[in-house]
Structure formats: C-alpha cells, structure tokens
Motif scaffolding. Structure first.
Motif, mmCIF file in Angstrom:
data_model
loop_
_atom_site.group_PDB
_atom_site.id
_atom_site.type_symbol
_atom_site.label_atom_id
_atom_site.label_comp_id
_atom_site.label_asym_id
_atom_site.label_seq_id
_atom_site.Cartn_x
_atom_site.Cartn_y
_atom_site.Cartn_z
ATOM 1 N N TYR A 140 42.983 -76.904 42.388
ATOM 2 C CA TYR A 140 43.348 -75.984 43.470
ATOM 3 C C TYR A 140 44.702 -76.299 44.106
ATOM 4 O O TYR A 140 45.105 -75.613 45.037
ATOM 5 C CB TYR A 140 42.266 -75.977 44.554
ATOM 6 N N LEU B 121 47.008 -74.140 46.888
ATOM 7 C CA LEU B 121 47.302 -74.703 48.203
ATOM 8 C C LEU B 121 48.802 -74.773 48.475
ATOM 9 O O LEU B 121 49.228 -74.716 49.636
ATOM 10 C CB LEU B 121 46.685 -76.102 48.291
ATOM 11 N N TYR C 17 46.048 -81.803 50.802
ATOM 12 C CA TYR C 17 44.830 -81.396 51.488
ATOM 13 C C TYR C 17 44.759 -81.984 52.892
ATOM 14 O O TYR C 17 44.285 -81.329 53.828
ATOM 15 C CB TYR C 17 43.592 -81.816 50.684
ATOM 16 N N THR D 64 44.235 -65.369 44.126
ATOM 17 C CA THR D 64 43.211 -66.053 44.917
ATOM 18 C C THR D 64 41.883 -65.320 44.837
ATOM 19 O O THR D 64 40.818 -65.941 44.689
ATOM 20 C CB THR D 64 43.665 -66.165 46.387
ATOM 21 N N GLU E 190 43.763 -69.773 53.325
ATOM 22 C CA GLU E 190 43.380 -71.058 53.919
ATOM 23 C C GLU E 190 41.890 -71.083 54.218
ATOM 24 O O GLU E 190 41.209 -72.081 53.958
ATOM 25 C CB GLU E 190 44.186 -71.299 55.187
ATOM 26 N N ILE F 223 39.983 -71.512 50.891
ATOM 27 C CA ILE F 223 40.014 -72.891 50.384
ATOM 28 C C ILE F 223 39.119 -73.791 51.233
ATOM 29 O O ILE F 223 38.453 -74.699 50.734
ATOM 30 C CB ILE F 223 41.461 -73.418 50.366
#
Length: 323
Positions: A136, A140, A156, A204, A298, A301
């Motif tokens: 991912y 991101l 992250y 996404t 966001e 995720i």
C-alpha cells in the motif's frame, strides 16, 4: 495442496458457496507505476515468506488437533473391536493400534516442537504485515509531504498511529527512505493535475473493491465451514467419534472462523462506504475535489490498517505456541 486447505475442502465437499466474481484488475495512475514497480520485489519477498510460514502454522494446528483425535481412536478401537481379548483371532495384531497411537503422539509432539522453535506464527504475522504495508506504499505516497527531510522515514507513522505491529516493521522504514526521492520526483505537482486526481481515486476504488471481494469470499467460506462443522460433523459424525468433534471444534476456534466471518462482513460494508465517498469526492466542486479525495483515500487506508491490526490482535494471543 496444503494440508489445512485440503481438510477444509474435504469439510466443504458438496457445498455451493456462490462466491462473487472477482473485480477488475486495479491499474495505478501512470505517475505511481514506477513506485509500484519499485516495491514489487520486496512485496513478493515478504508475501512468499508469509505464505510459507502461514501454511505451516495453520496446517500445524489442524494436524495437531486431528492427529490427537486419531490417537484417541487408536487407543479405543482395540477395546471396541474386542482385539484386546486373548481369545480374539486378531489379538496378535492389537499391538499395531498401540504403535499407531505412539506414532501419532510423536508426530504431534514433533509438529509442536518445530512450530515453537521455528516461530511459525510470529514469522507469518511479521511477513504478512510487511507484505501488506509495502503493497500500500504507492497508495499512501500522494498523501504525504515529501519535502521534509527531517520527517519520520516510515510513511505510515507520518499519517497514522497504526499500532505496535507496524512500529515493529523495521524494514518498512528503510524501504520508504529508499523510494522517497522517486516519490518526490513523481508527485511534486500531482495534486494540481485533475487527470491524476481522477485516476488516483479510481485506482483506490479498484483496490478497495479487491479487498471487499476478498473479505466477502472469506466471510462466505468461513460461514459455510462453521455451518458444516457444527451442523453436520458435530451433530452426526461425532455422535460416534466425540474426539474428532472436539478436535474439529478446537481447530475451528483456533482459526477464529466465527470472528473472521463477522469481521469480513463488516469490512464489506465499510469498504463499500469508503468507495462511495471517494466517488462522491470526484463530483465535488473543483476547489473541493483535492481535499475531499485526500480525506477519502486516507480514511480508506485507515480502515485497512485497522483491519490488519485487528487481525494481528485476533491471531497473536492464542494459546497454541507454534511460534
């Protein structure tokens, strides 16, 4: 075929699961394709390791539970068949059942010892965590400010507080640091490009649809497995072989079929909500599209990370220390 999958296929023989068709293959925006390529080798390495140890851990506990039941069966059958009586014509062969029982107990002990000393569970959890987080990173990347040289290397940790299992992923920070210059070069003006924003949001959505499909299949399969074991095997077969029923139930509890079913059903709904919000963001007024898409991605995720943390918390505390 892997042992635990073979057992589950046997338990589900004849079941019509009605799994949904797979979604379209997710195609990343042109700007993100070099990032996808840059992390693909690490992702494949972690994924192979996760599959290797995951197969051993799950096959290990299924084998332990089932061999334990078969060991009990080997101990009881000579008595049930009358072979223990010196007058029975098959009495000379009764020792074979005892030998089979010893072999099975020895196999259970060997699996337990190997799993504990080779850390099957912890190796699986760490490799799967790394594989998921690396996969991912390209998604991101557009959410970060890449012009801060003093920032935390782990992407992250810049955006989320994703839990100790992510903080412990030491290799992830090194991968982020390696691809940071490439991300900065590719995405310096990305959010000013309407084509990129639309492609990023669509990609996404496709990735979330794939996750939604995966969890939908997990929910259906685990529900069918739970139903088959509880309604058929436990109510019929284990009328005569209670040790087998206890072992199947133990393996099912170890695999957390019920909670996986409930969690994956919830994620199917949550991911659908996130997908709709990203789609709605693309239809927002022009000056609101970028922040809306950023917020939508966001949030999506975050749902994925929350699910992965829940999965770690679900699997890690079990009392069968095969790792």
């Amino acid at each position: 075929m892997v042992l635990y999958r073979s057992i589950q296929r046997l338990l589900l023989a004849g079941s019509n699961l009605g799994l949904p068709p797979p979604p379209l293959v997710a195609e990343p925006p042109v700007e993100l394709r070099p990032l996808v390529t840059a992390v693909s080798r690490e992702h494949q390495r972690f994924d192979r390791r996760a599959i290797f140890y995951g197969h051993r851990y799950r096959s290990g506990y299924w084998a332990i539970y089932l061999l334990s039941a078969l060991a009990v069966l080997s101990a009881v059958l000579p008595l049930a068949l009358g072979w223990d009586s010196p007058s029975h014509h098959l009495h000379p062969f009764s020792g074979l059942w005892a030998a089979a029982e010893v072999v099975m107990i020895g196999t259970v002990s060997a699996i337990y010892w190997l799993g504990s000393h080779q850390h099957w569970q912890s190796q699986w959890l760490q490799a799967r965590t790394n594989a998921e987080l690396v996969w991912y990173l390209p998604m991101l990347a557009p959410l970060l400010a890449h012009d801060d040289s003093t920032a935390e290397p782990n992407w992250y940790l810049r955006v989320f507080d994703p839990g100790q299992h992510v903080r412990a992923a030491d290799e992830l920070g090194a991968i982020c640091a390696r691809i940071e210059p490439l991300a900065q070069q590719l995405l310096s003006a990305a959010w000013s490009d309407r084509r990129f924003v639309a492609a990023y949001a669509q990609w996404t959505i496709q990735v979330l649809e794939q996750q939604r499909h995966y969890h939908q299949c997990v929910a259906i399969t685990q529900h069918a497995l739970e139903h088959r074991v509880h309604r058929l095997w436990l109510s019929l077969v284990t009328t005569f072989l209670p040790a087998l029923g206890a072992s199947l139930h133990g393996a099912l509890a170890q695999s957390e079929a019920h909670r996986l079913h409930a969690t994956s059903r919830r994620l199917v709904t949550e991911l659908a909500t996130r997908i709709e919000r990203i789609r709605a963001a693309l239809a927002a007024p022009e000056d609101e599209v970028n922040p809306a898409v950023r917020a939508g991605v966001e949030a999506a995720i975050r749902v994925i990370l929350d699910e992965h943390q829940d999965w770690n918390l679900l699997v890690r505390p079990h009392g069968l220390p095969l790792g």
